[in-house]
Design an enzyme around this catalytic site. Sequence first.
Site, mmCIF file in Angstrom:
data_model
loop_
_atom_site.group_PDB
_atom_site.id
_atom_site.type_symbol
_atom_site.label_atom_id
_atom_site.label_comp_id
_atom_site.label_asym_id
_atom_site.label_seq_id
_atom_site.Cartn_x
_atom_site.Cartn_y
_atom_site.Cartn_z
ATOM 1 N N THR A 60 -31.585 -42.170 -11.721
ATOM 2 C CA THR A 60 -30.821 -42.399 -10.489
ATOM 3 C C THR A 60 -29.767 -43.479 -10.728
ATOM 4 O OG1 THR A 60 -32.358 -44.077 -9.647
ATOM 5 C CG2 THR A 60 -32.802 -41.772 -9.050
ATOM 6 N N GLY A 61 -28.673 -43.366 -9.986
ATOM 7 C CA GLY A 61 -27.599 -44.369 -10.109
ATOM 8 C C GLY A 61 -27.073 -44.459 -11.526
ATOM 9 N N SER A 62 -26.717 -43.287 -12.085
ATOM 10 C CA SER A 62 -26.339 -43.288 -13.511
ATOM 11 C C SER A 62 -24.870 -42.954 -13.750
ATOM 12 C CB SER A 62 -27.260 -42.339 -14.286
ATOM 13 O OG SER A 62 -27.402 -41.103 -13.639
ATOM 14 N N THR A 63 -24.008 -43.243 -12.753
ATOM 15 C CA THR A 63 -22.575 -43.014 -12.984
ATOM 16 C C THR A 63 -21.913 -44.251 -13.593
ATOM 17 O OG1 THR A 63 -21.909 -43.781 -10.789
ATOM 18 C CG2 THR A 63 -22.438 -41.435 -11.008
ATOM 19 N N GLY A 66 -22.830 -48.460 -15.611
ATOM 20 C CA GLY A 66 -23.741 -49.535 -15.993
ATOM 21 C C GLY A 66 -24.981 -49.113 -16.766
ATOM 22 N N ILE A 67 -26.093 -49.740 -16.410
ATOM 23 C CA ILE A 67 -27.356 -49.534 -17.134
ATOM 24 C C ILE A 67 -27.811 -48.083 -17.021
ATOM 25 C CG2 ILE A 67 -29.815 -50.157 -17.092
ATOM 26 C CD1 ILE A 67 -28.941 -53.029 -16.315
ATOM 27 N N GLY A 68 -27.660 -47.494 -15.828
ATOM 28 C CA GLY A 68 -28.097 -46.110 -15.620
ATOM 29 C C GLY A 68 -27.376 -45.147 -16.547
ATOM 30 N N SER A 95 -36.034 -56.320 -12.620
ATOM 31 C CA SER A 95 -35.097 -57.357 -13.076
ATOM 32 C C SER A 95 -35.879 -58.610 -13.398
ATOM 33 C CB SER A 95 -34.096 -57.667 -11.958
ATOM 34 O OG SER A 95 -33.382 -58.858 -12.241
ATOM 35 N N TYR A 143 -32.533 -59.729 -2.888
ATOM 36 C CA TYR A 143 -32.555 -58.919 -4.107
ATOM 37 C C TYR A 143 -33.847 -59.206 -4.882
ATOM 38 C CZ TYR A 143 -31.197 -57.339 -8.825
ATOM 39 O OH TYR A 143 -31.163 -56.734 -10.062
HETATM 40 N N1 LIG Z 1 -26.630 -55.573 -14.325
HETATM 41 C C1 LIG Z 1 -27.564 -56.500 -14.433
HETATM 42 O O1 LIG Z 1 -27.326 -57.636 -14.868
HETATM 43 C C2 LIG Z 1 -28.977 -56.186 -14.050
HETATM 44 C C3 LIG Z 1 -29.964 -57.123 -14.383
HETATM 45 C C4 LIG Z 1 -31.276 -56.837 -14.056
HETATM 46 C C5 LIG Z 1 -31.593 -55.665 -13.408
HETATM 47 N N2 LIG Z 1 -30.608 -54.789 -13.081
HETATM 48 C C6 LIG Z 1 -30.992 -53.564 -12.392
HETATM 49 O O2 LIG Z 1 -30.529 -52.452 -13.128
HETATM 50 C C7 LIG Z 1 -30.216 -51.378 -12.248
HETATM 51 C C8 LIG Z 1 -28.797 -50.906 -12.506
HETATM 52 O O3 LIG Z 1 -27.918 -51.981 -12.301
HETATM 53 P P1 LIG Z 1 -26.387 -51.906 -12.716
HETATM 54 O O4 LIG Z 1 -25.888 -53.301 -12.697
HETATM 55 O O5 LIG Z 1 -26.231 -51.077 -13.942
HETATM 56 O O6 LIG Z 1 -25.789 -51.124 -11.454
HETATM 57 P P2 LIG Z 1 -24.269 -50.666 -11.190
HETATM 58 O O7 LIG Z 1 -23.421 -50.868 -12.378
HETATM 59 O O8 LIG Z 1 -23.887 -51.323 -9.898
HETATM 60 O O9 LIG Z 1 -24.477 -49.119 -10.975
HETATM 61 C C9 LIG Z 1 -25.064 -48.666 -9.821
HETATM 62 C C10 LIG Z 1 -25.150 -47.179 -9.902
HETATM 63 O O10 LIG Z 1 -25.841 -46.760 -8.762
HETATM 64 C C11 LIG Z 1 -25.079 -45.743 -8.125
HETATM 65 N N3 LIG Z 1 -25.411 -45.816 -6.722
HETATM 66 C C12 LIG Z 1 -25.206 -46.844 -5.867
HETATM 67 N N4 LIG Z 1 -25.748 -46.542 -4.673
HETATM 68 C C13 LIG Z 1 -26.302 -45.290 -4.805
HETATM 69 C C14 LIG Z 1 -27.039 -44.442 -3.957
HETATM 70 N N5 LIG Z 1 -27.304 -44.830 -2.704
HETATM 71 N N6 LIG Z 1 -27.487 -43.226 -4.427
HETATM 72 C C15 LIG Z 1 -27.237 -42.850 -5.705
HETATM 73 N N7 LIG Z 1 -26.551 -43.631 -6.568
HETATM 74 C C16 LIG Z 1 -26.094 -44.825 -6.120
HETATM 75 C C17 LIG Z 1 -23.661 -46.016 -8.467
HETATM 76 O O11 LIG Z 1 -22.955 -44.794 -8.424
HETATM 77 P P3 LIG Z 1 -21.835 -44.390 -7.358
HETATM 78 O O12 LIG Z 1 -21.118 -45.643 -6.950
HETATM 79 O O13 LIG Z 1 -21.021 -43.432 -8.146
HETATM 80 O O14 LIG Z 1 -22.610 -43.775 -6.246
HETATM 81 C C18 LIG Z 1 -23.825 -46.486 -9.910
HETATM 82 O O15 LIG Z 1 -23.978 -45.361 -10.748
HETATM 83 C C19 LIG Z 1 -30.430 -51.920 -10.828
HETATM 84 O O16 LIG Z 1 -31.702 -51.547 -10.356
HETATM 85 C C20 LIG Z 1 -30.367 -53.421 -11.013
HETATM 86 O O17 LIG Z 1 -31.100 -54.121 -10.036
HETATM 87 C C21 LIG Z 1 -29.298 -55.025 -13.387
#
Ligand SMILES: NC(=O)c1ccc[n+]([C@@H]2O[C@H](COP(=O)([O-])OP(=O)(O)OC[C@H]3O[C@@H](n4cnc5c(N)ncnc54)[C@H](OP(=O)(O)O)[C@@H]3O)[C@@H](O)[C@H]2O)c1
Length: 264
Positions: free
Chosen positions: A12-15, A17-19, A141, A154
Amino acid sequence: MPPQSPRTVLVTGSTAGIGEAIAVAFARGGDRVIVNGRDEARTAAAAVRVREAAGGAGEVVPVAADVAGEEGAQRLLDAEPAVDVLVNNLGIFAAQPVFEIPDEEWRRFFEVNVLSGVRLARLYAPAMAERGWGRVVFISSESSVLIPTEMVHYGMTKTAQLAVARGMAQELSGSGVTVNTVLPGPTLTPGVEEFIRDRVGDDVSFEEAERRFIAEERPTSLLGRLIRPEEVASLVHYVGSEASSATTGAALKVDGGVAPALIP
Ligand SMILES: NC(=O)c1ccc[n+]([C@@H]2O[C@H](COP(=O)([O-])OP(=O)(O)OC[C@H]3O[C@@H](n4cnc5c(N)ncnc54)[C@H](OP(=O)(O)O)[C@@H]3O)[C@@H](O)[C@H]2O)c1
């Protein structure tokens, strides 16, 4: 034993970042990967990038659905009735002083970061258990164990994921389905780049902003830099594999040593 044909992996949420990096890791391994985001065009474009990055190794299928709500989860289930590996990666973050966060925002964070994964696990995991094999991974996280003062809501959701995953693992005991959480630390994604820019300012290079952010706001980092999404993806790929069969109900850190506790 894992399915003989390519496994279906939902991230999920794989467009972005980490996804997106997790999707690439599974596609490279030859799995059939479902890429998910809210918007049709963005999801389709991400699927193309994932396919290219994986060198055409595995099939990559875009499914646009807002999985923060029941309707979106149902749309995903209708499109993909069975998955072998569910990666609940979707998560949002935002800085806001704790006494200024209104009820509605607490609810929104809970719905998006916790309930979305609970609901998808409820929809997919019982069938995994019937087939005798499956993997559910919650992306939590380091903020689950080191609550950030600037985003307590968060942190609350990320701690809740640990409890949920542990409880689900207990429920699925002996079924061949494992449930785990992966705890990334600060990772260089477009959202985090913007977050750091906001906090450090844009009068310095991003490299300097990254260095200052880690030194001043994440001083316990042993890595001394932001983690790269691929570094998180490789642990998630392992947790989603047959090789991790004895790991369940666990919380696994890929946080560059930020969380100093010996056990999460
Ligand atoms: N980045 C960090 O430093 C970090 C650190 C620790 C943990 N994490 C965790 O890792 C995970 C990913 O984080 P990230 O930073 O890679 O996130 P991100 O770059 O903000 O990416 C979020 C993704 O979620 C999608 N999205 C947002 N709302 C959505 C919804 N309601 N339904 C389906 N898709 C949705 C977005 O796609 P669209 O906008 O195209 O819908 C995008 O693909 C999160 O759970 C975060 O808490 C991140």
